[in-house]
Design a protein around this motif. Structure first.
Motif, mmCIF file in Angstrom:
data_model
loop_
_atom_site.group_PDB
_atom_site.id
_atom_site.type_symbol
_atom_site.label_atom_id
_atom_site.label_comp_id
_atom_site.label_asym_id
_atom_site.label_seq_id
_atom_site.Cartn_x
_atom_site.Cartn_y
_atom_site.Cartn_z
ATOM 1 N N LEU A 240 0.840 -1.202 0.000
ATOM 2 C CA LEU A 240 0.000 0.000 0.000
ATOM 3 C C LEU A 240 0.878 1.257 0.000
ATOM 4 N N TYR A 241 0.600 2.162 -0.930
ATOM 5 C CA TYR A 241 1.409 3.381 -1.084
ATOM 6 C C TYR A 241 0.521 4.611 -0.974
ATOM 7 N N TRP A 242 1.092 5.649 -0.397
ATOM 8 C CA TRP A 242 0.417 6.946 -0.176
ATOM 9 C C TRP A 242 1.009 7.935 -1.173
ATOM 10 N N ILE A 243 0.185 8.653 -1.894
ATOM 11 C CA ILE A 243 0.716 9.729 -2.744
ATOM 12 C C ILE A 243 -0.047 11.021 -2.464
ATOM 13 N N GLY A 244 0.697 12.095 -2.247
ATOM 14 C CA GLY A 244 0.091 13.408 -1.986
ATOM 15 C C GLY A 244 1.178 14.453 -1.844
ATOM 16 N N SER A 245 0.848 15.621 -1.725
ATOM 17 C CA SER A 245 -0.495 16.152 -1.601
ATOM 18 C C SER A 245 -0.514 17.495 -2.317
ATOM 19 N N ASN A 246 -1.669 18.109 -2.337
ATOM 20 C CA ASN A 246 -1.759 19.495 -2.814
ATOM 21 C C ASN A 246 -1.984 20.423 -1.615
ATOM 22 N N TYR A 247 -1.911 21.722 -1.850
ATOM 23 C CA TYR A 247 -2.035 22.709 -0.775
ATOM 24 C C TYR A 247 -3.016 23.779 -1.221
ATOM 25 N N LEU A 248 -4.221 23.751 -0.687
ATOM 26 C CA LEU A 248 -5.241 24.727 -1.106
ATOM 27 C C LEU A 248 -5.559 25.680 0.034
ATOM 28 N N TRP A 249 -5.381 26.971 -0.215
ATOM 29 C CA TRP A 249 -5.710 27.970 0.814
ATOM 30 C C TRP A 249 -7.177 28.362 0.741
ATOM 31 N N GLU A 250 -7.752 28.167 -0.450
ATOM 32 C CA GLU A 250 -9.174 28.491 -0.582
ATOM 33 C C GLU A 250 -9.932 27.240 -0.981
ATOM 34 N N PHE A 251 -10.956 26.913 -0.200
ATOM 35 C CA PHE A 251 -11.722 25.702 -0.488
ATOM 36 C C PHE A 251 -13.096 25.842 0.155
ATOM 37 N N SER A 252 -14.061 25.136 -0.441
ATOM 38 C CA SER A 252 -15.421 25.298 0.080
ATOM 39 C C SER A 252 -15.808 24.177 1.044
ATOM 40 N N ASP A 253 -15.107 23.029 0.974
ATOM 41 C CA ASP A 253 -15.402 21.942 1.927
ATOM 42 C C ASP A 253 -14.148 21.098 2.105
ATOM 43 N N ASP A 254 -14.266 20.068 2.965
ATOM 44 C CA ASP A 254 -13.080 19.241 3.260
ATOM 45 C C ASP A 254 -13.148 17.879 2.555
ATOM 46 N N GLN A 255 -13.871 17.829 1.444
ATOM 47 C CA GLN A 255 -14.092 16.548 0.758
ATOM 48 C C GLN A 255 -13.107 16.322 -0.390
ATOM 49 N N PRO A 256 -12.838 15.048 -0.718
ATOM 50 C CA PRO A 256 -11.999 14.743 -1.882
ATOM 51 C C PRO A 256 -12.622 15.275 -3.172
ATOM 52 N N THR A 257 -11.803 15.683 -4.122
ATOM 53 C CA THR A 257 -12.347 16.231 -5.372
ATOM 54 C C THR A 257 -11.959 15.354 -6.567
ATOM 55 N N GLU A 258 -12.835 15.365 -7.559
ATOM 56 C CA GLU A 258 -12.605 14.642 -8.799
ATOM 57 C C GLU A 258 -11.341 15.177 -9.494
ATOM 58 N N GLN A 259 -11.177 16.496 -9.385
ATOM 59 C CA GLN A 259 -10.034 17.151 -10.049
ATOM 60 C C GLN A 259 -8.693 16.602 -9.537
ATOM 61 N N PHE A 260 -8.565 16.452 -8.211
ATOM 62 C CA PHE A 260 -7.317 15.939 -7.650
ATOM 63 C C PHE A 260 -7.095 14.489 -8.071
ATOM 64 N N ARG A 261 -8.177 13.731 -8.069
ATOM 65 C CA ARG A 261 -8.055 12.314 -8.429
ATOM 66 C C ARG A 261 -7.521 12.177 -9.862
ATOM 67 N N LYS A 262 -8.120 12.960 -10.768
ATOM 68 C CA LYS A 262 -7.708 12.875 -12.179
ATOM 69 C C LYS A 262 -6.260 13.313 -12.351
ATOM 70 N N GLN A 263 -5.932 14.430 -11.692
ATOM 71 C CA GLN A 263 -4.582 14.990 -11.802
ATOM 72 C C GLN A 263 -3.537 13.993 -11.268
ATOM 73 N N THR A 264 -3.874 13.314 -10.163
ATOM 74 C CA THR A 264 -2.920 12.391 -9.549
ATOM 75 C C THR A 264 -2.808 11.112 -10.374
ATOM 76 N N GLU A 265 -3.928 10.678 -10.913
ATOM 77 C CA GLU A 265 -3.911 9.481 -11.750
ATOM 78 C C GLU A 265 -3.021 9.718 -12.979
ATOM 79 N N LEU A 266 -3.163 10.918 -13.531
ATOM 80 C CA LEU A 266 -2.351 11.277 -14.701
ATOM 81 C C LEU A 266 -0.866 11.317 -14.334
#
Ligand SMILES: Cc1cc2nc3c(=O)[nH]c(=O)nc-3n(C[C@H](O)[C@H](O)[C@H](O)COP(=O)(O)OP(=O)(O)OC[C@H]3O[C@@H](n4cnc5c(N)ncnc54)[C@H](O)[C@@H]3O)c2cc1C
Length: 351
Positions: A240-266
């Motif tokens: 099992l491997y952990w990959i991260g992370s991004n750093y967002l100063w502005e955000f509307s909630d604390d939930q995972p986003t589709e955008q991060f998933r796609k970007q990380t998969e790529l």
């Protein structure tokens, strides 16, 4: 119920504070609601001694490392787990300019930075064009096991209440705090981002910062190192491997986003030569602040309301050191480092 200290939160800050108070034979109760996406439960546990494009040493790192490595080892021995592992960081240069910058820093003898013997030794696992530098030593803290193991210990000692702390129920005077049926001399908030909403502590200059991570399974990535190319990739158990992370100063909630998933998969598709499978995706918010220095100590107006917080991106290296300072302050009235002591915010805290 009478106790000396009431601690709110059992992330890495509350864990270390309760550990040192335990060692000092002081009485305490911890209240924790086991939030699954608290920062300590989403973090990898990486301690990287250098930072930024200039690859400079992080704040106080030499002093922190000489304290924290034996401290984690001791905690690990007590809990019969492996609490910390030394690993070097393989830092793949994203551009030729970054390679030059790294090489310059090695020439300047910047500390922790090394040229590898063989620039192409990871070619079977990773695609990379400009070689890599090595950062050594780095560490991986085993948060995944430390937090539940310490929790179990607290539970078996009747020192942990698994519930939500409700600040409206807190009564305090100059000599004591009363929370439901608990009477304590002092209360110390180790509740991460929740302190930024506290009526007592919300004026501290918190600058919360959201981060997301992905967990992948793969058989063929060496677990001996931490790898970096834009993001960090590290083994956290077996395959099992952990990959991260991004750093967002502005955000509307604390939930995972589709955008991060796609970007990380790529990123993984263009970086890894070995097969992998995404198995989880999490998000959390870091209790960060503008100064990038911890919040430690007692409220200037409410002498029995304290805090150990503001760990930002570096909870694993800062929390043990400053928990010990706070514990020594409580048990021997030792001074807290002025750069961390919340006394520095006396004006805004008493506004
Ligand atoms: C994506 C991501 C990756 C990271 N990676 C790393 C890393 O590799 N290395 C590193 O050093 N740092 C990393 N960090 C930063 C690190 O996670 C934090 O600095 C650290 O976890 C903060 O710990 P804490 O104990 O102060 O707060 P938290 O971890 O937030 O703990 C607060 C605790 O309080 C409890 N709590 C809160 N409110 C209440 C309430 N009202 N009642 C009862 N309980 C309550 C929560 O359940 C939680 O257990 C990362 C952070 C993120 C978000």
């Amino acid at each position: 119920m009478q106790t000396e200290f009431l601690i709110i939160g059992q992330g890495i800050s509350g864990t270390w504070l309760s550990y040192f108070l335990q060692k000092a034979n002081r009485s305490f109760i911890v209240i924790d609601n086991d939030q699954p996406n608290s920062a300590s439960r989403v973090a990898a546990g990486i301690i990287n001694p250098v930072t930024g494009r200039r690859i400079v040493k992080t704040w106080m790192i030499d002093e922190l490392l000489s304290f924290l490595v034996p401290a984690y080892e001791e905690l690990g021995n007590e809990l019969r787990i492996n609490a910390i592992t030394q690993k070097s960081l393989i830092d793949f240069h994203p551009t030729p300019q970054m390679k030059i910058a790294f090489d310059e820093r090695v020439k300047e003898n910047a500390g922790f930075l090394f040229h590898p013997k063989d620039q192409w030794q990871y070619q079977e696992t990773f695609k990379y064009d400009f070689g890599f530098g090595e950062v050594d030593p780095c560490y991986l803290v085993n948060l995944k096991e430390i937090l539940p193991a310490w929790r179990k210990r607290l539970l078996s000692n009747n020192q942990l209440l698994e519930e939500n702390f409700e600040i409206e129920e807190l009564n305090h005077s100059n000599t004591e705090v009363i929370y439901k049926n608990i009477k304590a001399e002092k209360i110390i908030f180790c509740d991460g981002i929740n302190s930024s909403l506290s009526p007592f502590l919300k004026n501290l200059p918190f600058a919360l910062n959201k981060g997301e991570i992905i967990l992948i399974k793969s058989d063929n990535i060496p677990s001996t190192h931490i790898f970096k190319k834009g993001m960090m990739l590290t083994s956290i158990e077996n395959d099992l491997y952990w990959i991260g992370s991004n750093y967002l100063w502005e955000f509307s909630d604390d939930q995972p986003t589709e955008q991060f998933r796609k970007q990380t998969e790529l990123l993984l598709q263009t970086w890894l030569k070995v097969p992998f499978k995404i198995v989880d995706h999490k998000a959390s918010v870091r209790p960060a602040n503008i100064e990038r220095r911890p919040f430690v100590g007692f409220h200037p107006a409410y002498k029995n309301i304290g805090i150990l917080n503001g760990m930002g991106t570096k909870g694993c290296s800062l929390a043990p050191f400053f928990a010990k300072q706070l514990s020594d302050h409580l048990t021997h009235t030792n001074k807290i480092l002025p750069e961390a002591d919340i006394k520095r915010f006396a004006k805004i805290l008493t506004r």
